[in-house]
Each structure stands twice: as structure tokens, then as C-alpha cells.
Design an enzyme around this catalytic site. Structure first.
Site, PDB file in Angstrom:
ATOM      1  N   TYR A 123      18.380  28.421  -6.918  1.00 20.46           N
ATOM      2  CA  TYR A 123      17.005  28.145  -6.504  1.00 20.46           C
ATOM      3  C   TYR A 123      16.861  27.320  -5.232  1.00 20.46           C
ATOM      4  O   TYR A 123      15.760  27.195  -4.699  1.00 20.46           O
ATOM      5  CB  TYR A 123      16.250  27.483  -7.665  1.00 20.46           C
ATOM      6  CG  TYR A 123      16.042  28.458  -8.801  1.00 20.46           C
ATOM      7  CD1 TYR A 123      15.044  29.413  -8.741  1.00 20.46           C
ATOM      8  CD2 TYR A 123      16.889  28.454  -9.910  1.00 20.46           C
ATOM      9  CE1 TYR A 123      14.868  30.329  -9.757  1.00 20.46           C
ATOM     10  CE2 TYR A 123      16.724  29.368 -10.944  1.00 20.46           C
ATOM     11  CZ  TYR A 123      15.708  30.307 -10.856  1.00 20.46           C
ATOM     12  OH  TYR A 123      15.554  31.220 -11.859  1.00 20.46           O
ATOM     13  N   PHE A 409      10.936  24.376 -20.699  1.00 23.99           N
ATOM     14  CA  PHE A 409       9.877  25.368 -20.814  1.00 23.99           C
ATOM     15  C   PHE A 409      10.349  26.718 -20.341  1.00 23.99           C
ATOM     16  O   PHE A 409       9.615  27.630 -20.124  1.00 23.99           O
ATOM     17  CB  PHE A 409       8.631  24.934 -20.025  1.00 23.99           C
ATOM     18  CG  PHE A 409       8.897  24.494 -18.605  1.00 23.99           C
ATOM     19  CD1 PHE A 409       8.943  25.424 -17.575  1.00 23.99           C
ATOM     20  CD2 PHE A 409       9.131  23.166 -18.300  1.00 23.99           C
ATOM     21  CE1 PHE A 409       9.190  25.037 -16.276  1.00 23.99           C
ATOM     22  CE2 PHE A 409       9.360  22.758 -17.003  1.00 23.99           C
ATOM     23  CZ  PHE A 409       9.392  23.697 -15.995  1.00 23.99           C
TER      24      PHE A 409
END
Length: 409
Positions: A123, A409
Site C-alpha cells: 500500500y 475492520f
């Protein structure tokens, strides 16, 4: 080979989610966990990449509010459920999803995007920098003792059904959210994540247990945990597997940890994802026998540099011009004058000479105060262009308590 990138339709959720699970090994989830994530998925904020009628890529973005230094709750896109089918590697699928997603986040007016990375190397090229860390621990409670603060004995502990006291636990959590950068305000439905307790995922441990900490009839903390029995020729060697623990003050915090240390037939507390510098780490008699392991946690990406920097406060006065490079989101590239203090900040484009130069990735790492600009400069990732600017900005960006993401999450 071209793919069709489109917003997820509710009717396509099962295939979309199966594509995600296969990318993470293909092990089916328990039915109750799958059902909960179907409810939590915001399809209008989720993307699927399709090759004809086959889903080959997934990405979602939960609508969160993230605590930032100063205590404000800032809108943030919680990037999640990202995967590309192994059959479609190196074809630009991930890049196209990241491109579309960040454009969407900007259009939604959310200044931040955040994620937890299964593979951190992925990322950085999209502008995400590690912004928080957490601690894993394996505590030898047969050798480690706690020195507790005054008032610990005034805290009453009692067992309770996790489901019956869920509301009380969530009320404690909600009071803690503004106190520490990196924490997430839980949206409706997310509280049920803590009650998932499939036997297949206990690894031989007990069903979930809960203990409340109370003072004068008020709930001031809680711990949710499992017990994994174990025996050796010399006697019991059980493990307390801590799921989560929150407390409103030092005495309640110490009372809950002392309880975990003293559970009969156990000699170890195993815990994951705790804050760096949490109170119990300063109560133990022997930190070496706690086997601390620090791991990366939340990755942060400013989507709107000006709005993101204005949204937080700064622990010391700062007036600095940042020369920001952002190849993937070029609208952020350029010079920004940041002025702020503990009461708030302003950040606007400027033609003034730059004081510091950095990429948006480093800005994301420093944003919550868990990574210092000074450390990034020592790595050659931040360049000081005006003498003294680095020390000024590094102090201002820092956070008094280490930022912490309480759950994934």
C-alpha cells in the site's frame, strides 16, 4: 485482458465475498460471522472487478469517524476487503480499484483513508503510511507480579454474560474514543463483532467470558476473554486469552489486569493488539517475561491534505510550509502552510518557500502522532529546508499518548 469495475450490487455480494475469502486462503467463515459482515458491508461504497460474469477483485470502504490528536472525530474511509484473484495478478486490477476508491473518497468529502494491511509492502505506492503500532504479549503470570495503584481494591468485579452487558461495555468504549488518537467510533452493528464466538475459532479455549469493573454502581471497565486449559506433569498451565479490555481510570484498569493474572489454574495471559505504553506495562515486576512484540497496525492516507491537517490539533505552536509530493492523488501535490496549536489549525496552499519536503506517505505516518517527523527525517524520508523547522514540526505533530487502533475492520 480488460475488467469491468463497478459499484457492488446487493445481489452480487455472495460471489464478491467468496472471491475475497478465496484470496485469503479459501477457508469458509462461520455462518454467524458471514451474516454479520453481509450486514456491515456498505455496498454503495464497495467495488467489484469483473471479468465477464466472474468476480476477480474486491474492495470496500466503511464510513468511519476516527479520533485525531485534539480529540476530534474526523470522517475517514476504512478501506477493507481488498483482494485480487490469483488468476488476474499483474493486470492493473488493484491499481484501478485504488484509483477509483480514492477518487470516490475525495468526492464523499472524507479527508482520510485508513486500512490495516495483510501485506504492508502493497500500500505504500498508493500513499498509505504506517501511523499506529500495537503490542502483542505472552505474560508469564507465574513469575510476573503487578504493583497496583491506590483505589484498586475499591473496584468491584463481577462475572456477567457478554451479551447481557454489551450495552454497558459499549458505553465505556464510547467514553474512551475521544481520549486517544486512532480510535474508531463504532457504528451500529459493529458492537456485535465482539460477541462472535464460534467454537471452530476458539482453538480449544472456553466460550467467551466477561467481567465488569464497577464502582458505586457504575460500570468503569470490562474484560472479555477465554480460558484455554493446559496441564503439565508439574501442574496446571492454562492460558487466559484476552480478547479486549477497556477501563475509564487507572484503578479499574489495574483491577481488571490483576484479576486476569490471578485466575486459578492458569500461568499465562496471552493478548494481541494492545496499545503501546499501556498502563499494565508499567505495573509489571518483570517486563522481559511479558514477551512484548510491537507490530504495525493502522495505515493512514491523507486524501485531502488541507482538510486533514486542519482537522487535528497540535501539541505545540507550529507555523510551517510543507512541500508535499503525491503522485497517486496529484491534487495534494504542492506547498501547504500549516499554522496551529492545541486549539486548532488552518492549512492552505501557499507560494511561500517550503520549510519541509515529504511525500503524502510520510505525512500519513506522522498524522496521528505515533511516528515522529524527526524519525522519518533520520531515514531520509523528510527533508528539512529551513533550519529549525523539523524540530518545531516534529514536536507539534507528536501525540501525548501513543495512537491506537482498538480493532480491525
Amino acid at each position: 485482458m480488460a475488467t469491468d469495475l463497478r459499484v457492488l450490487r446487493q445481489d452480487d455480494w455472495d460471489e464478491w465475498y467468496d472471491t475475497l475469502l478465496r484470496a485469503f486462503g479459501g477457508v469458509p467463515e462461520p455462518a454467524e460471522e458471514r451474516a454479520l459482515f453481509r450486514e456491515l458491508t456498505q455496498t454503495d461504497r464497495s467495488l467489484g472487478a469483473w471479468d465477464d460474469d466472474t468476480c476477480v477483485g474486491t474492495a470496500g470502504a466503511f464510513r468511519f469517524r476516527l479520533t485525531v490528536p485534539g480529540g476530534a472525530a474526523v470522517p475517514a474511509a476504512g478501506v477493507t476487503m481488498v483482494s485480487v484473484a490469483a488468476t488476474h495478478r499483474r493486470r492493473g486490477v488493484l491499481t484501478s480499484m485504488m484509483r477509483r476508491q480514492l477518487d470516490d473518497v475525495r468526492s464523499w468529502g472524507e479527508p482520510l483513508a485508513v486500512l490495516t494491511a495483510s501485506e504492508p509492502a502493497i500500500y505504500g505506492r498508493f500513499g498509505y503510511g504506517v501511523g499506529t503500532f500495537h503490542v502483542n504479549a505472552e505474560i508469564d503470570t507465574s513469575r510476573v507480579r503487578l504493583s497496583v495503584p491506590p483505589g484498586t481494591d475499591d473496584v468491584r468485579l463481577r462475572y456477567a454474560s457478554p451479551a447481557d452487558v454489551l450495552g454497558a461495555c459499549e458505553a465505556v468504549y464510547a467514553r474512551l474514543v475521544p481520549r486517544r488518537a486512532g480510535m474508531l467510533a463504532r457504528l451500529p452493528g459493529w458492537e456485535r463483532l465482539w460477541l462472535l464466538d464460534p467454537e471452530s475459532e476458539r482453538d480449544g479455549a472456553s466460550p467467551l467470558q466477561c467481567v465488569l469493573a464497577e464502582r458505586d454502581g457504575e460500570t468503569v471497565g470490562y474484560a472479555r476473554f477465554r480460558i484455554k486449559p493446559g496441564w503439565e506433569p508439574a501442574g496446571p498451565r492454562g492460558t487466559v486469552v484476552l480478547q479486549d479490555l477497556e477501563a475509564l481510570d487507572a484503578a479499574a484498569h489495574a483491577a481488571l489486569w490483576r484479576f486476569l493474572f490471578d485466575i486459578d489454574l492458569t500461568s499465562r495471559v496471552s493478548t494481541r493488539g494492545r496499545p503501546v505504553g499501556e498502563g499494565w506495562q508499567h505495573l509489571v515486576s518483570d517486563i522481559r517475561r511479558c514477551s512484548l512484540l510491537v507490530r504495525d497496525s493502522l495505515y493512514v492516507r491523507p486524501v485531502d491534505v488541507g482538510a486533514a491537517l486542519e482537522a487535528r490539533a497540535y501539541q505545540a505552536p507550529v507555523d510551517v510550509v510543507l512541500d508535499v509530493e503525491d503522485v497517486f492523488c496529484p491534487w495534494n501535490t504542492g506547498r501547504w502552510r500549516l499554522t496551529g496549536d492545541t486549539k486548532g489549525a488552518s492549512c492552505a496552499r501557499t507560494e511561500d518557500a517550503a520549510d519541509l519536503a515529504l511525500s503524502v506517505r510520510e505525512l500519513g505516518s506522522a498524522y496521528l502522532g505515533g511516528v515522529t517527523l524527526d524519525a522519518l527525517a533520520a531515514a531520509g524520508r523528510v527533508r528539512e529546508l529551513r533550519p529549525g523547522a523539523l524540530a518545531e514540526a516534529s514536536l507539534a505533530f507528536a501525540s501525548t499518548a501513543a495512537p491506537w487502533l482498538p480493532h480491525g475492520f
